[in-house]
Design a protein around this motif. Structure first.
Motif, PDB file in Angstrom:
ATOM      1  N   ILE A   1      13.033  56.818 -77.515  1.00  0.00           N
ATOM      2  CA  ILE A   1      11.528  57.022 -77.514  1.00  0.00           C
ATOM      3  C   ILE A   1      11.497  57.700 -78.928  1.00  0.00           C
ATOM      4  CG2 ILE A   1       9.481  57.794 -76.521  1.00  0.00           C
ATOM      5  CD1 ILE A   1      10.668  55.137 -75.476  1.00  0.00           C
ATOM      6  N   ASP A   2      12.411  58.424 -78.952  1.00  0.00           N
ATOM      7  CA  ASP A   2      12.341  59.719 -80.410  1.00  0.00           C
ATOM      8  C   ASP A   2      12.283  59.178 -81.855  1.00  0.00           C
ATOM      9  OD1 ASP A   2      12.693  62.337 -78.812  1.00  0.00           O
ATOM     10  OD2 ASP A   2      14.760  62.796 -78.789  1.00  0.00           O
ATOM     11  N   ARG A   3      12.875  57.856 -81.818  1.00  0.00           N
ATOM     12  CA  ARG A   3      12.915  56.829 -82.831  1.00  0.00           C
ATOM     13  C   ARG A   3      11.689  55.720 -82.806  1.00  0.00           C
ATOM     14  NH1 ARG A   3      18.599  57.179 -81.583  1.00  0.00           N
ATOM     15  NH2 ARG A   3      18.775  54.906 -80.044  1.00  0.00           N
ATOM     16  N   TYR A   4      11.163  55.620 -82.053  1.00  0.00           N
ATOM     17  CA  TYR A   4       9.712  55.568 -81.555  1.00  0.00           C
ATOM     18  C   TYR A   4       8.771  56.184 -82.427  1.00  0.00           C
ATOM     19  CZ  TYR A   4      10.474  50.995 -78.628  1.00  0.00           C
ATOM     20  OH  TYR A   4      11.096  49.915 -78.865  1.00  0.00           O
ATOM     21  N   GLU A   5       9.299  57.928 -81.511  1.00  0.00           N
ATOM     22  CA  GLU A   5       8.156  58.709 -82.376  1.00  0.00           C
ATOM     23  C   GLU A   5       8.280  58.502 -83.810  1.00  0.00           C
ATOM     24  OE1 GLU A   5       6.482  61.336 -79.050  1.00  0.00           O
ATOM     25  OE2 GLU A   5       8.683  61.500 -79.406  1.00  0.00           O
ATOM     26  N   ALA A   6       8.886  58.721 -84.325  1.00  0.00           N
ATOM     27  CA  ALA A   6       9.295  59.705 -85.813  1.00  0.00           C
ATOM     28  C   ALA A   6       9.099  57.992 -86.393  1.00  0.00           C
ATOM     29  CB  ALA A   6      11.302  58.900 -85.683  1.00  0.00           C
ATOM     30  N   ALA A   7       8.921  56.368 -86.269  1.00  0.00           N
ATOM     31  CA  ALA A   7       8.662  55.385 -86.744  1.00  0.00           C
ATOM     32  C   ALA A   7       7.233  55.430 -86.175  1.00  0.00           C
ATOM     33  CB  ALA A   7       8.813  53.683 -86.163  1.00  0.00           C
TER      34      ALA A   7
ATOM     35  N   GLU B   1      -9.481  49.530 -86.864  1.00  0.00           N
ATOM     36  CA  GLU B   1      -9.574  50.951 -85.980  1.00  0.00           C
ATOM     37  C   GLU B   1      -9.664  51.857 -85.955  1.00  0.00           C
ATOM     38  OE1 GLU B   1      -9.708  51.256 -89.751  1.00  0.00           O
ATOM     39  OE2 GLU B   1      -9.886  49.508 -90.605  1.00  0.00           O
ATOM     40  N   ARG B   2      -9.925  51.249 -84.197  1.00  0.00           N
ATOM     41  CA  ARG B   2      -9.182  52.229 -83.449  1.00  0.00           C
ATOM     42  C   ARG B   2      -8.158  52.665 -82.928  1.00  0.00           C
ATOM     43  NH1 ARG B   2     -10.303  49.497 -78.055  1.00  0.00           N
ATOM     44  NH2 ARG B   2     -10.618  52.357 -77.461  1.00  0.00           N
ATOM     45  N   PHE B   3      -7.202  52.069 -83.129  1.00  0.00           N
ATOM     46  CA  PHE B   3      -5.510  51.817 -83.006  1.00  0.00           C
ATOM     47  C   PHE B   3      -4.951  52.873 -83.817  1.00  0.00           C
ATOM     48  CE2 PHE B   3      -7.649  48.613 -80.152  1.00  0.00           C
ATOM     49  CZ  PHE B   3      -6.823  49.273 -78.928  1.00  0.00           C
ATOM     50  N   ARG B   4      -3.732  54.209 -84.078  1.00  0.00           N
ATOM     51  CA  ARG B   4      -3.250  53.528 -85.135  1.00  0.00           C
ATOM     52  C   ARG B   4      -2.117  52.659 -85.519  1.00  0.00           C
ATOM     53  NH1 ARG B   4       0.891  57.965 -82.059  1.00  0.00           N
ATOM     54  NH2 ARG B   4       1.519  58.336 -83.864  1.00  0.00           N
ATOM     55  N   ALA B   5      -1.572  51.741 -84.651  1.00  0.00           N
ATOM     56  CA  ALA B   5      -0.413  50.948 -84.212  1.00  0.00           C
ATOM     57  C   ALA B   5      -0.656  50.082 -84.215  1.00  0.00           C
ATOM     58  CB  ALA B   5       0.873  52.012 -84.390  1.00  0.00           C
TER      59      ALA B   5
ATOM     60  N   ALA C   1       5.029  58.300 -86.392  1.00  0.00           N
ATOM     61  CA  ALA C   1       4.614  59.274 -87.699  1.00  0.00           C
ATOM     62  C   ALA C   1       4.627  59.009 -89.212  1.00  0.00           C
ATOM     63  CB  ALA C   1       6.036  60.203 -87.408  1.00  0.00           C
ATOM     64  N   GLU C   2       6.165  57.900 -88.928  1.00  0.00           N
ATOM     65  CA  GLU C   2       5.899  57.932 -90.737  1.00  0.00           C
ATOM     66  C   GLU C   2       5.305  56.852 -90.995  1.00  0.00           C
ATOM     67  OE1 GLU C   2       9.671  55.371 -93.710  1.00  0.00           O
ATOM     68  OE2 GLU C   2       9.927  55.631 -91.694  1.00  0.00           O
ATOM     69  N   LEU C   3       4.672  55.621 -90.127  1.00  0.00           N
ATOM     70  CA  LEU C   3       3.507  55.464 -90.348  1.00  0.00           C
ATOM     71  C   LEU C   3       2.552  56.098 -91.098  1.00  0.00           C
ATOM     72  CD1 LEU C   3       4.327  52.349 -90.277  1.00  0.00           C
ATOM     73  CD2 LEU C   3       2.805  51.830 -88.359  1.00  0.00           C
ATOM     74  N   ASP C   4       2.118  57.063 -89.701  1.00  0.00           N
ATOM     75  CA  ASP C   4       0.685  58.081 -90.385  1.00  0.00           C
ATOM     76  C   ASP C   4       1.168  59.208 -91.632  1.00  0.00           C
ATOM     77  OD1 ASP C   4       0.088  57.426 -87.301  1.00  0.00           O
ATOM     78  OD2 ASP C   4       0.640  59.388 -87.074  1.00  0.00           O
ATOM     79  N   ARG C   5       2.045  59.458 -91.909  1.00  0.00           N
ATOM     80  CA  ARG C   5       2.400  59.802 -93.135  1.00  0.00           C
ATOM     81  C   ARG C   5       2.155  59.039 -94.366  1.00  0.00           C
ATOM     82  NH1 ARG C   5       7.021  61.657 -91.001  1.00  0.00           N
ATOM     83  NH2 ARG C   5       8.404  60.498 -91.863  1.00  0.00           N
TER      84      ARG C   5
END
Length: 831
Positions: free
Chosen positions: A398-404, A130-134, A406-410
Motif C-alpha cells: 500500500i505504500d507503493r500504491y500511495e507513492a504512485a 473530474e470527481r475522481f483523482r484516479a 502522489a506522483e500522479l497528483d504532482r
C-alpha cells in the motif's frame, strides 16, 4: 481530496478469485489509510454466473466502509462471445506473437462487444471523471477495463493481473496498456512479460507494487494436529491452488509418476490441495503416492505449508502467486515453471527454490528435493522468506500504491501550471540521418534518428541566475532526425525549468514545421543563451559564431571522407571541408559538448577547450504506439531475424554485414537479414551492395526495407533475435540503444563510439575478425545459448538507463552552467 475509483467487473466479500480478492484488499486498505475509495462495478454477481444477469440491485451502497456503486450489466450475445473465446483458448504457442492478433478481427471485436459491459458505468466515467483523482482498473481482460479505461486514460492506473495467454494479444488489450497513465504490476516478472508483449513504451509508466499475503504462524510444529492423519510424519511436496489444465496440474502428475517409476522405493508423497477436478491417472489416496485433498480449511492449508518439504507451482499462467509467497512465509522452498515470467523471476531473485519446464525436469526435481539435506531446504526457505517479507507485505504494497497516487497528483499540478508538457504519442517516421546528397548536407545528418518526443520524466534543471532564455539553432529541422529530436528533448527540459526556449532552423520539413521557428538572425535576442547543433556546417554556422550571448556548440560528428571517396568523391570533399572547419570554430565557442566522449575527444583535438558530453536522449516513451501488424505477422513466422538499423552508407559497412550473414546462413538455414534503412538506386555504393547480395545468392533472404514508419520499425525491433552492426563509424549509435530497449542482444564492431555507447553491455568483435567466428557468435546469441543471451540482456537493461531523460538531465544542467561561466582565456583569444 477527491475520491479514488476502483473499477472492476464484480465485487463482494464472497468472491475468491485472485483479481477480485486483490481489488477488495486494495480498496479496504487504501480506505483505512484515509483515502476516499469508491467501487465502480456491475450488478453481475461473479465470473461463474451469467454476466448479463443483474443479481444485485443497481445503486449506491455502503459496504465495509466502502462506497460501492453498482451499474446494470448490458445484454450480450453469449454464443458470439463463446465462439470467439473458444478460438482464443484454442490458440497454441505458435499463435502467441506480439503485435499480431491471435484471432481474426471479427472474433477480436466479438470478445469485447459481448464481454461483461455496462453502458451505465461507462457513462458515469464519461460524465464524472473530474470527481475522481484516479481510477484503478482491475483486471485487464473484461469490458469494464477494455471500454472504460480509454474514457479516463489520463487518470487511469491499470492493474492488469497479466498472464501469457492469447487474450493478452488482442488489439483492444494492447490499446489499454498503451493508453493507461500508469501500469501497476503484481510482480517484476509480470512487468517483464508486459514489456515483451507490448514493447518498451510502458517502461516509464510501469511500477511493481506487489500484492500482499496475510501472515500466519509458522513456528515449529504449529498446525500438525490438523494435518490429515496419513500425512503426519510423512515426507511430501505440496501443490496448492486451483486444478485445471491451465495450471499444469496434469504435467506435475505425469512428472511425479515418472519419478516414482525411476525411484520406486522412495516414500515421497505429492499432495494436491485446492478446488477443481484433476485427472489422476488412476492414482488414489491409497495408491501411487498422490494425495488429493480437494478444498481444505485455512488451518489445514497453513499446516500443509509448514510441514511440506517444498511447494511445487507448475503453472505458466500467473501474474503473481499467493501460494509461492505463502510457502516462503512458512520458510519452505518453492519450485516454479521456468516459462512463467512472474514466478520464475521471483524464484531467481529470491534464491528461494528451483525452476523446471518439461516433464523430465519436474521429475528430476522431485528426486532432488527428496534427496536434499534438510539444511539445504531450510536455507532456500529462509531466502524465500526474506523476499516475501519485502514483496508480499501489505503495508509495503500500500505504500507503493500511495507513492504512485502522489506522483500522479504532482504531475497533474505541474501540467496544470504549464511546467511540463502533457504526454504525447509520437508517430514520426524513423530514419537514420546520415546525409547522402549535397542538398541534404546542411541537415546535419550524421547522427542516428529518433522520432519526435517531447515528454520528459526527469526533474527540471535548476535555473541559472540571470539567464532568461535559451534557444537552439540547427540548419534543418527534419521529421525523424536524431538532432531534431535531441533539440525537442532539450527544449522540453528548458521550458520545464522556466526558460523561454525555442528551436530555430533555416529549413523546416512541413510535417514538423510547427515545432520550430524559421531562422532569422535578428530573431534570437543577443542576450539569450544559444545551443548550436553542428554536424557539418551551413549558412547558420556564421550566425552562431556572431551570436553575442552565452552559447555552446553541440557536436554530432562528421563521417570521415575516406568512407565515401571511392563511391562519391564530390560528397567526400564536402565532408572533408566540414571537418577542416572545426579548428576555426573552436575559438568562437568557449563552451562545447559532443554527444559522446568519442565526439568530445575530436573537439578537443580541434582546439575546443574542455568539451563536455551531452548524450543523445533515447527514451522508451517513443515506442508507446501500435506496431504495424502486417510487418509483425510477416516477421514472426518462426525464422531467425537478424536486424540492422541505418541507411545504406559505406561507413556502416552493410557489405560486411551481408558477408557475415552469408556465413550465418550456413548455420541457420531459415534466417533472414533485415537492413532497416534507406538505400538510393542512384547511389553507387547501394548498387555495389545489391551486386554482392546477388553474387552470394542471398536474394530473398536479405531485406532492405527503405525508410520505415515508427510502427514498422517497432515491429522489426520486436521480432528481432539479434541486432548485428559492423559499422565502423558512429558518433553515438541510437539504434544500438533502441535495440537494448527491446531486449534484443547487440553484437557490434568495436569501432568509433559504439563501445562507449554500449558501456560494457552487448558483445563486441574486432572489425577485421574472421567472418565465420562472428557468425558463430551471432548464432550463440540469437538462438543457441539461452544463458549467454539472458546475461547480456540483463547488462543491456542496466546500460540503457544511461540515456533516459532523467539520466541526461545532469549533463544538461552542467552545460547551462558552463555557458554562463565561459573560460576567460578563450574569451580573450576570441577577442
Amino acid at each position: 481530496m477527491s475520491a479514488l475509483a476502483v473499477v472492476t467487473p464484480w465485487f463482494g466479500p464472497a468472491l475468491h478469485g485472485g483479481a477480485e480478492r486483490q481489488a477488495r484488499e486494495i480498496a479496504l486498505r487504501l480506505s483505512a489509510r484515509g483515502h476516499g475509495v469508491e467501487i465502480l462495478t456491475t450488478c453481475s454477481r461473479s465470473f461463474s454466473d451469467d454476466w448479463a444477469t443483474n443479481h444485485h440491485p443497481p445503486g449506491t451502497f455502503r459496504e465495509d466502509n466502502l462506497v460501492v456503486r453498482r451499474f446494470p450489466a448490458d445484454r450480450r450475445d453469449p454464443s458470439a462471445f463463446d465462439a470467439a473465446n473458444a478460438r482464443l483458448l484454442a490458440a497454441g504457442p505458435e499463435d502467441l506473437r506480439p503485435g499480431v492478433s491471435p484471432v481474426p478481427p471479427e472474433d477480436a471485436r466479438a470478445f469485447v462487444d459481448h464481454n461483461i459491459n455496462s453502458s451505465a458505468l461507462l457513462e458515469t466515467l464519461r460524465a464524472g471523471r473530474e470527481r475522481f483523482r484516479a481510477f484503478i482498473f482491475i483486471p485487464y481482460l473484461y469490458g469494464t477495463t477494455l471500454r472504460g479505461l480509454p474514457l479516463v486514460a489520463d487518470r487511469a492506473l491499470l492493474q492488469p493481473c497479466l498472464h501469457e495467454e492469447a487474450y493478452a494479444l488482442l488489439p483492444a488489450v494492447a490499446a489499454v496498456f498503451r493508453a493507461a497513465r500508469r501500469v501497476l504490476f503484481n510482480s517484476e516478472g509480470e512487468r517483464e512479460l508486459a514489456r515483451r508483449l507490448y514493447g518498451p513504451g510502458i517502461h516509464t509508466r510501469s511500477l511493481v507494487v506487489g500484492e500482499g499475503v496475510e501472515t500466519f504462524a509458522t513456528a515449529g510444529d504449529a498446525g500438525s494436529d490438523v494435518l490429515p492423519a496419513e500425512l503426519r510424519g510423512a515426507r511430501f511436496v505440496l501443490c496448492l491452488g486451483r486444478r485445471d489444465p491451465a495450471k499444469n496440474t496434469d504435467l506435475l502428475l505425469r512428472a511425479f509418476r515418472q519419478f516414482k517409476r525411476e525411484h520406486p522405493s522412495d516414500d515421497l508423497t505429492l499432495v494436491l490441495a485446492g478446488p477443481g477436478a484433476v485427472e489422476s491417472g488412476g492414482d488414489t489416496p491409497a495408491h501411487g503416492g498422490v494425495r488429493d485433498l480437494g478444498v481444505v480449511s485455512e488451518a489445514t492449508k497453513i499446516a500443509l505449508l509448514n510441514h511440506a518439504l517444498a511447494l511445487f507451482q507448475p503453472s505458466r499462467n500467473e501474474s503473481y502467486s499467493r501460494a509461492l509467497m505463502e510457502s516462503w512465509l512458512a520458510a519452505r522452498p518453492a519450485a516454479a515453471h521456468r516459462d512463467c515470467p512472474a514466478t520464475a523471476l521471483a524464484v531467481e531473485r529470491a534464491r528461494g527454490g528451483w525452476l523446471a519446464a518439461n516433464e523430465a525436469e519436474w521429475a528430476e526435481l522431485f528426486a532432488a528435493v527428496s534427496a536434499a539435506p534438510p539444511e539445504t531446504l531450510d536455507e532456500l526457505g529462509r531466502n524465500g522468506r526474506d523476499y516475501a517479507r519485502e514483496h508480499a507485505d501489505w503495508d509495503k504494497v500500500i505504500d507503493r500504491y500511495e507513492a504512485a497516487l502522489a506522483e500522479l497528483d504532482r504531475e497533474e499540478i505541474n501540467v496544470g501550471a504549464g511546467l511540463v508538457p502533457a504526454r504525447e504519442r509520437p508517430s514520426a517516421a524513423h530514419q537514420d540521418s546520415q546525409s547522402l546528397d549535397a542538398d541534404e548536407l546542411a541537415r546535419g545528418g550524421q547522427g542516428q534518428a529518433l522520432p519526435l518526443q517531447t515528454s520528459m520524466t526527469a526533474e527540471s534543471p535548476a535555473r541559472v541566475e540571470g539567464l532568461r532564455a535559451v534557444h537552439q539553432l540547427l540548419p534543418d529541422f527534419v521529421f525523424g532526425d536524431a538532432i531534431s529530436n535531441q533539440a525537442l528533448a532539450i527544449r522540453a527540459h528548458l521550458r520545464a525549468a522556466g526558460y523561454e526556449s525555442d528551436i530555430y532552423a533555416k529549413r523546416r520539413e512541413a510535417r514538423v514545421a510547427h515545432e520550430a521557428r524559421p531562422f532569422d538572425e535578428g530573431g534570437i535576442e543577443s542576450g539569450a543563451g544559444l545551443i548550436y547543433h553542428h554536424s557539418i556546417g551551413s549558412e547558420v554556422t556564421a550566425a552562431a559564431v556572431r551570436h553575442a550571448g552565452p552559447k555552446c556548440l553541440a557536436y554530432h560528428n562528421i563521417t570521415p571522407a575516406e568512407f565515401f571517396a571511392p563511391y562519391r568523391p564530390g560528397f567526400a570533399w564536402l565532408l572533408e571541408t566540414g571537418r577542416a572547419s572545426l579548428p576555426r570554430l573552436a575559438r568562437h565557442f568557449p563552451c562545447s559538448v559532443g554527444d559522446s566522449s568519442f565526439n568530445a575527444d575530436e573537439l578537443a583535438r580541434c582546439g575546443f577547450r574542455a568539451p563536455g558530453v551531452l548524450p543523445i536522449i533515447v527514451s522508451p516513451d517513443k515506442w508507446n504506439i501500435e506496431p504495424d501488424e502486417p510487418t509483425a505477422r510477416r516477421l514472426r513466422d518462426g525464422r531467425t531475424n537478424i536486424l540492422f538499423v541505418g541507411r545504406v552508407a559505406p561507413n556502416k559497412r552493410p557489405c560486411r554485414l551481408v558477408e557475415i550473414f552469408a556465413e550465418y546462413a550456413r548455420l541457420d538455414a531459415g534466417a533472414r537479414l533485415i537492413i532497416a534503412g534507406e538505400g538510393r538506386v542512384s547511389d553507387p555504393y547501394f548498387q555495389h551492395l545489391l551486386r554482392l547480395i546477388r553474387r552470394l545468392r542471398l536474394r530473398g533472404r536479405v531485406h532492405i526495407t527503405g525508410q520505415l514508419t515508427d510502427a514498422e520499425l517497432l515491429a522489426c525491433y520486436h521480432a528481432a533475435h539479434l541486432f548485428l552492426s559492423p559499422s565502423e563509424h558512429e558518433g553515438f549509435g541510437v539504434p544500438v540503444v533502441e535495440a537494448m530497449w527491446f531486449d534484443v542482444p547487440v553484437l557490434a564492431a568495436r569501432a568509433a563510439a559504439v563501445p562507449e555507447t554500449l558501456g560494457g553491455a552487448g558483445v563486441l568483435f574486432d572489425p577485421g575478425e574472421d567472418l565465420r567466428e562472428v557468425a558463430r557468435l551471432a548464432k550463440l546469441l540469437a538462438r543457441d545459448d539461452r544463458e549467454l543471451r539472458r546475461g547480456h540482456i540483463e547488462a543491456q537493461r542496466a546500460r540503457r538507463e544511461a540515456f533516459t531523460p532523467a539520466a541526461v538531465q545532469p549533463a544538461l544542467a552542467e552545460l547551462l552552467r558552463r555557458m554562463t561561466t565561459p573560460d576567460t582565456e578563450l574569451q580573450t583569444a576570441a577577442a
